[in-house]
Scaffold this active site. Structure first.
Site, mmCIF file in Angstrom:
data_model
loop_
_atom_site.group_PDB
_atom_site.id
_atom_site.type_symbol
_atom_site.label_atom_id
_atom_site.label_comp_id
_atom_site.label_asym_id
_atom_site.label_seq_id
_atom_site.Cartn_x
_atom_site.Cartn_y
_atom_site.Cartn_z
ATOM 1 N N ASP A 444 -0.616 -0.045 -26.154
ATOM 2 C CA ASP A 444 -0.098 -0.684 -27.371
ATOM 3 C C ASP A 444 -0.170 -2.207 -27.300
ATOM 4 O OD1 ASP A 444 1.950 -0.754 -25.506
ATOM 5 O OD2 ASP A 444 3.496 0.030 -26.836
HETATM 6 C C1 LAN Z 1 7.818 -2.111 -20.187
HETATM 7 C C2 LAN Z 1 7.864 -3.173 -21.173
HETATM 8 C C3 LAN Z 1 6.973 -3.012 -22.338
HETATM 9 C C4 LAN Z 1 6.708 -1.578 -22.694
HETATM 10 C C5 LAN Z 1 6.092 -1.385 -24.095
HETATM 11 C C6 LAN Z 1 4.844 -2.209 -24.324
HETATM 12 C C7 LAN Z 1 7.115 -1.821 -25.149
HETATM 13 C C8 LAN Z 1 5.815 0.083 -24.301
HETATM 14 O O1 LAN Z 1 5.406 0.330 -25.618
HETATM 15 C C9 LAN Z 1 4.914 0.628 -23.219
HETATM 16 C C10 LAN Z 1 5.565 0.464 -21.839
HETATM 17 C C11 LAN Z 1 5.969 -0.974 -21.493
HETATM 18 C C12 LAN Z 1 4.729 -1.720 -21.089
HETATM 19 C C13 LAN Z 1 6.920 -1.061 -20.307
HETATM 20 C C14 LAN Z 1 6.850 -0.080 -19.204
HETATM 21 C C15 LAN Z 1 7.958 -0.132 -18.144
HETATM 22 C C16 LAN Z 1 8.445 -1.535 -17.847
HETATM 23 C C17 LAN Z 1 7.294 -2.356 -17.289
HETATM 24 C C18 LAN Z 1 8.913 -2.126 -19.166
HETATM 25 C C19 LAN Z 1 10.049 -1.376 -19.829
HETATM 26 C C20 LAN Z 1 9.527 -3.420 -18.695
HETATM 27 C C21 LAN Z 1 10.182 -3.083 -17.325
HETATM 28 C C22 LAN Z 1 9.663 -1.704 -16.921
HETATM 29 C C23 LAN Z 1 9.428 -1.588 -15.421
HETATM 30 C C24 LAN Z 1 9.141 -0.156 -15.069
HETATM 31 C C25 LAN Z 1 10.646 -2.109 -14.676
HETATM 32 C C26 LAN Z 1 10.635 -1.830 -13.234
HETATM 33 C C27 LAN Z 1 11.405 -0.639 -12.963
HETATM 34 C C28 LAN Z 1 10.947 0.464 -12.358
HETATM 35 C C29 LAN Z 1 11.664 1.705 -12.541
HETATM 36 C C30 LAN Z 1 9.735 0.463 -11.529
#
Ligand code: LAN
Length: 712
Positions: A444
């Site tokens: 996305d």
């Molecule tokens: C995010 C942030 C953005 C998010 C969107 C783009 C909004 C979504 O549509 C797809 C997935 C994604 C990229 C995403 C995946 C997981 C993330 C990176 C996070 C929520 C921000 C932090 C999180 C990450 C996994 C944090 C670290 C924690 C762990 C459990 C490893």
């Protein structure tokens, strides 16, 4: 909260230093501060007086409100064109950083040290503990890790906040009941025993890729966390013993440290923490792993460690040492410390990159979820402004041109080095979530990035630097990312079987083992492809058409009986349903002709609150059932209104009520204030998207004007 005995920093001396999307908070000396005045960006995020004046006349129409909102918000654009923002919420990230710095013998500079203490003491719950995220109840995971963090940062054992936190920790079950990732952090720090955590065998990386359990098939975040954990666990690496460590061994438990029967603690997880309990299959596999730990040949272990090290190096290199996100970054840094030492160039690069994750605010300093949300927020804002018709107005043209320059600069133009060896997909043409150097495509993010550049370049006055080839590259990336179910997942295709979830060992997160298709990602890609097709109809048109049809098929399949879609990345059904309705509508299915669109609209209308707004609680994400927030929220209201408008809902009355609510929450200077937390990941971890209150309010107001005119 206890009286604060610390001298916190002078907020007027903090500056957000920005370059090419990188954002680093710097604390200046008084002299430096005079040379480098604070900008609106600094002041806003530090909650200092911005000296704004009320918008006159006060906005009386939706478009005037959108314009006033943008007038305020455009001040928050950084010098490189992006919109910065805090990205906090999860309470297990700052500990990873602080523990890593401690183990590596690094000193955290004074300003950051005291500000982290301010943040931690300020986010403690009434009972003195911490949750898995800032709005959650106290858990052992949050409390033990943040307790340790405070102590490392220099808070005294007898500080009232520590006494209270310790009481809560002990009441919840003490650190013996910390979930798996906590057991790991405490073990490597030397205040828990590796004997008391289930094995994380690095040998998994040596298995043939054809096996469904190979880490290369896991969700990227899970893979990238277990890689460094395996490297460290496999060698049982531990911090040197210090006085503080000896003290913590006394403080974290209700019994003498030496008397703890560690092997009994592997599966001891506090009631307060459990989100996804172990399956029997996982317990069985853990048993086998234990046997392997006792009997496995050490040569195999050595080989596995070398393989992990190679993978770690590739991740570092491909992300320019910034790494995928906030859990694997400190972990990779720790591996680098153990392997190469504190003086190595590699370690120094990691240390430098930590600064990108540290966010300063009036409540102190914390470690962000990623190194920012630069591309994501900037591309949403651009689309909102374009749709609202404000992009043409002279006072916003510079803002839009600079947003375009930024997005142009952040497209990833290369593939990962040696990508097959490290299980990576091609990325040439993609847009990331934060910045180009991080180097990961998200379906996305690529779609939203491409879509906004297309819109921005449609504007008469903008430069047209992104040419056909680069859009085509982006489309190539997207077309490769469609799953067999027609949907799009986050970073990669779904590679492993869904039953891998049965061996999800994290206890506190759901849906983390493999990639899944998401309505949000699928819709974003579909809308991106449609926007592209309009401007370059010849390119791969049959494939795009088929991707769209299959995408629609997935959207339909993922709609729930009650008409809603579950959103996985923000709260929750209002977010998901907005996307679902967008996808349907762009494929020609609206309230007029589609039973599905009708059902979804009715779902939204059924959840409108008495004041005309929508407000959804994060509990929806945890439980899969809609839960009202106690108060309506502008962000939920904007999504619901946008969904209804996308569907062409014929009666403007409920939409007007929502729009009026958004307008009523606007402050005289055009801003909206922070309400509840907006985002989520892995079902159970909430994360803040503080820019959403601006972006989606402006977007919904603008869309309303386009459809229903400027009367309210
Ligand atoms: C995010 C942030 C953005 C998010 C969107 C783009 C909004 C979504 O549509 C797809 C997935 C994604 C990229 C995403 C995946 C997981 C993330 C990176 C996070 C929520 C921000 C932090 C999180 C990450 C996994 C944090 C670290 C924690 C762990 C459990 C490893």
């Amino acid at each position: 909260m206890a009286p604060l005995t610390l001298n916190y920093t002078d907020l007027t001396r903090w500056r957000l230093q920005v370059k090419d999307g990188r954002q680093v908070w710097q604390y200046l000396t008084e002299e430096q501060a005079k040379q480098w005045p604070q900008t609106a960006v600094d002041k806003y995020w530090l909650d200092l007086d911005m000296d704004t004046s009320p918008i006159t006349p006060p906005p009386a129409t939706p478009l005037a409100a959108a314009r006033a909102g943008l007038k305020f918000y455009k001040q928050l654009q950084c010098s490189d064109g992006h919109f910065a923002g805090a990205y906090g919420g999860p309470q297990f990230l700052t500990p990873g950083y602080v523990i890593t710095m401690y183990i590596s013998g690094e000193v955290i500079d004074e300003a950051r040290r005291v500000e982290m203490i301010r943040y931690l003491l300020g986010t403690a719950k009434e009972d003195g503990g911490w949750g898995i995220h800032v709005e959650g109840r106290s858990t052992v995971f949050g409390t033990a890790l943040n307790y340790v963090t405070c102590r490392i940062l220099g808070v005294e054992r007898d500080h009232p906040a520590m006494i209270k936190a310790r009481g809560t920790l002990h009441r919840l079950g003490s650190a013996t009941a910390i979930p798996a990732w906590g057991k790991f952090w405490l073990s490597v720090l030397g205040v828990y025993s590796y004997e008391g955590m289930n094995p994380v065998p690095p040998e998994l990386w040596l298995l043939p890729y054809a096996l469904p359990i190979h880490p290369g098939k896991w969700w990227i975040h899970t893979r990238m966390v277990y890689l460094p954990m395996g490297f460290i666990y496999g060698q049982r690496l531990v911090c040197r013993e210090t006085n503080l460590i000896r003290e913590l061994r006394e403080e974290l438990y209700t019994q003498p440290y030496e008397s703890i029967k560690w092997s009994k603690m592997c599966n001891n997880v506090a009631e307060s923490d459990i989100y996804y309990p172990h399956t029997r299959l996982l317990d069985g596999l853990n048993g086998i792993c234990w046997l392997y730990e006792k009997l496995g040949p050490s040569r195999l272990r050595k080989w596995a460690i070398e393989e992990c090290w190679l993978q770690l190096q590739m991740e570092d290199e491909n992300t320019k040492f910034g790494n995928l996100a906030s859990v694997n970054h400190p972990l990779n840094m720790l591996c680098t410390f153990f392997r190469l030492g504190q003086d190595s160039e590699e370690f120094k690069k990691h240390k430098e990159h930590c600064l990108d994750y540290l966010w300063m605010s009036e409540s102190g300093m914390h470690f962000n979820g990623t190194d920012g949300s630069q591309v994501w927020d900037t591309s949403f804002l651009s689309q909102a402004v374009c749709e609202a018709g404000l992009a043409e107005e002279p006072e916003f043209q510079t803002t839009m041109q600079r947003a375009l320059d930024f997005l142009d600069s952040q497209q990833i133009r290369t593939d990962p080095i040696n990508r097959k060896r490290c299980y990576r997909d091609a990325t040439k043409g993609a847009w990331p979530f934060s910045r180009r150097d991080q180097g990961y495509t998200v379906s996305d993010c690529t779609a939203e990035g491409m879509k906004s550049v297309l819109y921005l370049q449609d504007l008469e006055y903008t430069t047209k630097n992104v040419g056909q080839e680069r859009f085509r590259d982006a489309v190539d990336v997207l077309l490769r990312m469609q799953n067999t179910d027609g949907g799009f997942a986050s970073y990669e295709l779904t590679r492993g079987p869904k039953i891998l979830e049965w061996i999800n060992p994290a206890e506190v997160f759901g849906d983390i083992m493999v990639e899944y298709s998401y309505p949000e990602c699928t819709t974003a890609v579909m809308l991106g492809l449609l926007a592209f097709q309009k401007r370059d109809p010849a390119y791969r048109s049959a494939e795009i058409q088929s991707a769209l049809n299959r995408g629609l098929g997935y959207i339909k399949k993922s709609q729930k009986e009650d008409g809603s879609w579950f959103g996985s990345w923000a709260i929750c059904f209002t977010y998901g349903t907005w996307f679902g309705l967008e996808a349907l509508s762009h494929m020609g299915e609206t309230y007029k002709n589609s039973e599905r669109a009708q059902r979804a609209c009715h779902f939204l209308l059924d959840h409108q609150m008495a004041d005309g707004g929508w407000g959804e609680a994060y509990k929806s994400c945890e439980t899969n059932v809609y839960h009202h927030h106690e108060k309506s929220q502008v962000v939920n209201t904007a999504w619901a209104c946008m969904g209804l408008m996308a569907a062409g809902y014929p009666d403007p009355t409920p939409i007007k009520r929502g729009i009026r609510l958004i307008m009523s929450r606007q402050k005289p200077d055009g801003r909206w204030e922070q309400e509840g937390i907006e985002g989520v990941f892995n079902r159970n971890a909430m994360i803040a998207y503080p820019n959403y209150k601006f972006i989606f309010s402006i977007w919904a107001l603008g869309r309303f004007t386009k459809i229903w005119g400027n009367e309210i």
